[in-house]
Design a protein around this motif. Structure first.
Motif, PDB file in Angstrom:
ATOM      1  N   LEU A 240      36.089  27.490 -17.375  1.00  0.00           N
ATOM      2  CA  LEU A 240      37.307  26.997 -16.735  1.00  0.00           C
ATOM      3  C   LEU A 240      37.267  25.323 -17.437  1.00  0.00           C
ATOM      4  N   TYR A 241      35.946  24.796 -17.040  1.00  0.00           N
ATOM      5  CA  TYR A 241      36.155  23.231 -17.244  1.00  0.00           C
ATOM      6  C   TYR A 241      35.746  23.021 -18.705  1.00  0.00           C
ATOM      7  N   ARG A 242      36.388  21.879 -19.142  1.00  0.00           N
ATOM      8  CA  ARG A 242      36.095  21.456 -20.591  1.00  0.00           C
ATOM      9  C   ARG A 242      35.135  20.450 -20.768  1.00  0.00           C
ATOM     10  N   GLY A 243      34.749  19.914 -19.355  1.00  0.00           N
ATOM     11  CA  GLY A 243      33.698  18.633 -19.475  1.00  0.00           C
ATOM     12  C   GLY A 243      34.337  17.382 -19.791  1.00  0.00           C
ATOM     13  N   ARG A 244      35.797  17.193 -19.578  1.00  0.00           N
ATOM     14  CA  ARG A 244      36.419  15.713 -19.797  1.00  0.00           C
ATOM     15  C   ARG A 244      36.149  14.920 -18.709  1.00  0.00           C
ATOM     16  N   GLU A 245      36.560  13.920 -18.717  1.00  0.00           N
ATOM     17  CA  GLU A 245      36.627  12.542 -18.049  1.00  0.00           C
ATOM     18  C   GLU A 245      36.906  12.916 -16.270  1.00  0.00           C
ATOM     19  N   GLY A 246      38.072  13.835 -16.298  1.00  0.00           N
ATOM     20  CA  GLY A 246      38.544  14.191 -15.095  1.00  0.00           C
ATOM     21  C   GLY A 246      37.470  14.942 -14.258  1.00  0.00           C
ATOM     22  N   MET A 247      36.797  16.137 -15.027  1.00  0.00           N
ATOM     23  CA  MET A 247      36.006  16.931 -14.533  1.00  0.00           C
ATOM     24  C   MET A 247      34.513  16.082 -13.820  1.00  0.00           C
ATOM     25  N   TRP A 248      34.158  15.259 -14.977  1.00  0.00           N
ATOM     26  CA  TRP A 248      32.773  14.476 -14.532  1.00  0.00           C
ATOM     27  C   TRP A 248      33.249  13.548 -13.298  1.00  0.00           C
ATOM     28  N   SER A 249      34.426  12.783 -13.243  1.00  0.00           N
ATOM     29  CA  SER A 249      34.750  12.141 -12.185  1.00  0.00           C
ATOM     30  C   SER A 249      34.752  12.830 -10.736  1.00  0.00           C
ATOM     31  N   TRP A 250      35.174  14.098 -10.970  1.00  0.00           N
ATOM     32  CA  TRP A 250      35.237  14.996  -9.726  1.00  0.00           C
ATOM     33  C   TRP A 250      33.850  15.481  -9.278  1.00  0.00           C
ATOM     34  N   VAL A 251      32.931  15.598 -10.163  1.00  0.00           N
ATOM     35  CA  VAL A 251      31.583  15.759  -9.992  1.00  0.00           C
ATOM     36  C   VAL A 251      30.874  14.706  -9.430  1.00  0.00           C
ATOM     37  N   ALA A 252      31.006  13.484 -10.009  1.00  0.00           N
ATOM     38  CA  ALA A 252      30.571  12.196  -9.545  1.00  0.00           C
ATOM     39  C   ALA A 252      30.943  11.957  -7.881  1.00  0.00           C
ATOM     40  N   HIS A 253      32.244  12.265  -7.834  1.00  0.00           N
ATOM     41  CA  HIS A 253      32.726  12.012  -6.480  1.00  0.00           C
ATOM     42  C   HIS A 253      32.200  12.708  -5.403  1.00  0.00           C
ATOM     43  N   ARG A 254      31.967  14.103  -5.651  1.00  0.00           N
ATOM     44  CA  ARG A 254      31.348  14.763  -4.861  1.00  0.00           C
ATOM     45  C   ARG A 254      29.823  14.570  -4.565  1.00  0.00           C
ATOM     46  N   VAL A 255      29.244  14.201  -5.559  1.00  0.00           N
ATOM     47  CA  VAL A 255      27.738  13.987  -5.528  1.00  0.00           C
ATOM     48  C   VAL A 255      27.511  12.639  -4.758  1.00  0.00           C
ATOM     49  N   THR A 256      28.308  11.666  -4.988  1.00  0.00           N
ATOM     50  CA  THR A 256      28.203  10.367  -4.383  1.00  0.00           C
ATOM     51  C   THR A 256      28.424  10.423  -2.787  1.00  0.00           C
ATOM     52  N   GLY A 257      29.542  11.358  -2.467  1.00  0.00           N
ATOM     53  CA  GLY A 257      29.935  11.663  -1.176  1.00  0.00           C
ATOM     54  C   GLY A 257      28.904  12.427  -0.383  1.00  0.00           C
ATOM     55  N   VAL A 258      28.131  13.240  -0.902  1.00  0.00           N
ATOM     56  CA  VAL A 258      26.884  14.014  -0.467  1.00  0.00           C
ATOM     57  C   VAL A 258      25.746  12.994  -0.322  1.00  0.00           C
ATOM     58  N   LEU A 259      25.468  12.057  -1.136  1.00  0.00           N
ATOM     59  CA  LEU A 259      24.555  11.075  -1.165  1.00  0.00           C
ATOM     60  C   LEU A 259      24.885  10.273   0.134  1.00  0.00           C
ATOM     61  N   ILE A 260      25.891   9.786   0.230  1.00  0.00           N
ATOM     62  CA  ILE A 260      26.337   8.784   1.314  1.00  0.00           C
ATOM     63  C   ILE A 260      26.291   9.416   2.770  1.00  0.00           C
ATOM     64  N   PHE A 261      26.509  10.840   2.613  1.00  0.00           N
ATOM     65  CA  PHE A 261      26.584  11.485   3.899  1.00  0.00           C
ATOM     66  C   PHE A 261      25.163  11.647   4.526  1.00  0.00           C
ATOM     67  N   PHE A 262      24.161  11.697   3.463  1.00  0.00           N
ATOM     68  CA  PHE A 262      22.667  12.104   3.721  1.00  0.00           C
ATOM     69  C   PHE A 262      22.097  10.670   4.271  1.00  0.00           C
ATOM     70  N   PHE A 263      22.561   9.513   3.537  1.00  0.00           N
ATOM     71  CA  PHE A 263      22.047   8.168   3.864  1.00  0.00           C
ATOM     72  C   PHE A 263      22.433   7.818   5.317  1.00  0.00           C
ATOM     73  N   LEU A 264      23.737   8.460   5.552  1.00  0.00           N
ATOM     74  CA  LEU A 264      24.327   8.414   7.120  1.00  0.00           C
ATOM     75  C   LEU A 264      23.450   9.016   8.016  1.00  0.00           C
ATOM     76  N   PHE A 265      23.178  10.262   7.766  1.00  0.00           N
ATOM     77  CA  PHE A 265      22.421  10.970   8.517  1.00  0.00           C
ATOM     78  C   PHE A 265      21.049  10.549   9.022  1.00  0.00           C
ATOM     79  N   VAL A 266      20.401  10.002   7.739  1.00  0.00           N
ATOM     80  CA  VAL A 266      19.203   9.379   7.961  1.00  0.00           C
ATOM     81  C   VAL A 266      19.117   8.092   8.937  1.00  0.00           C
ATOM     82  N   HIS A 267      20.256   7.369   8.506  1.00  0.00           N
ATOM     83  CA  HIS A 267      20.426   5.960   9.372  1.00  0.00           C
ATOM     84  C   HIS A 267      20.418   6.454  10.698  1.00  0.00           C
TER      85      HIS A 267
END
Length: 126
Positions: free
Chosen positions: A6-33
């Motif tokens: 389904l995905y072609r690996g273009r800029e839009g898909m990678w920004s979507w993935v990076a947005h989700r990954v950074t969101g999860v990382l920020i959530f885990f930081f807040l949890f630990v904090h």
């Protein structure tokens, strides 16, 4: 590209993935904090030990990564808002992504010394 992908690996898909990954990382930081801040009421000595760990160079580098994640997530979030609510947003989403990346790189370069100065002084002297 494999058949049926389904995905072609273009800029839009990678920004979507990076947005989700950074969101999860920020959530885990807040949890630990929240957990480490709550530790002060349970055991002030354990809290002091935890804060001592946070002053190490490794954790300082992780703080720089946290700044990178928050900054990218915020800038990309503004891009997502523009794509969703601006009538021409979808047409210019690729250009907006490269603008976000450029601003992010400039801001991260500017944050390098202020965030990492403790580690740089510890490793290389003042």
């Amino acid at each position: 590209m494999p058949a049926g992908t389904l995905y072609r690996g273009r800029e839009g898909m990678w920004s979507w993935v990076a947005h989700r990954v950074t969101g999860v990382l920020i959530f885990f930081f807040l949890f630990v904090h929240v957990l480490d801040t709550a530790l002060v009421r349970v055991s002030p000595e354990a809290y002091d030990d935890t804060i001592a760990i946070y002053k190490t160079p490794l954790v300082n580098v992780m703080e720089y990564g946290l700044v990178a994640a928050i900054l990218f997530h915020a800038l990309n979030g503004l891009r997502v808002i523009a794509v969703d609510f601006w009538s021409k947003g979808a047409r210019y989403q690729k250009q907006m992504l490269w603008t976000v990346m450029g601003v992010w790189i400039v801001l991260m370069a500017g944050a390098f010394y202020p965030v990492l100065q403790h580690t740089l002084r510890t490793l290389f002297g003042s």
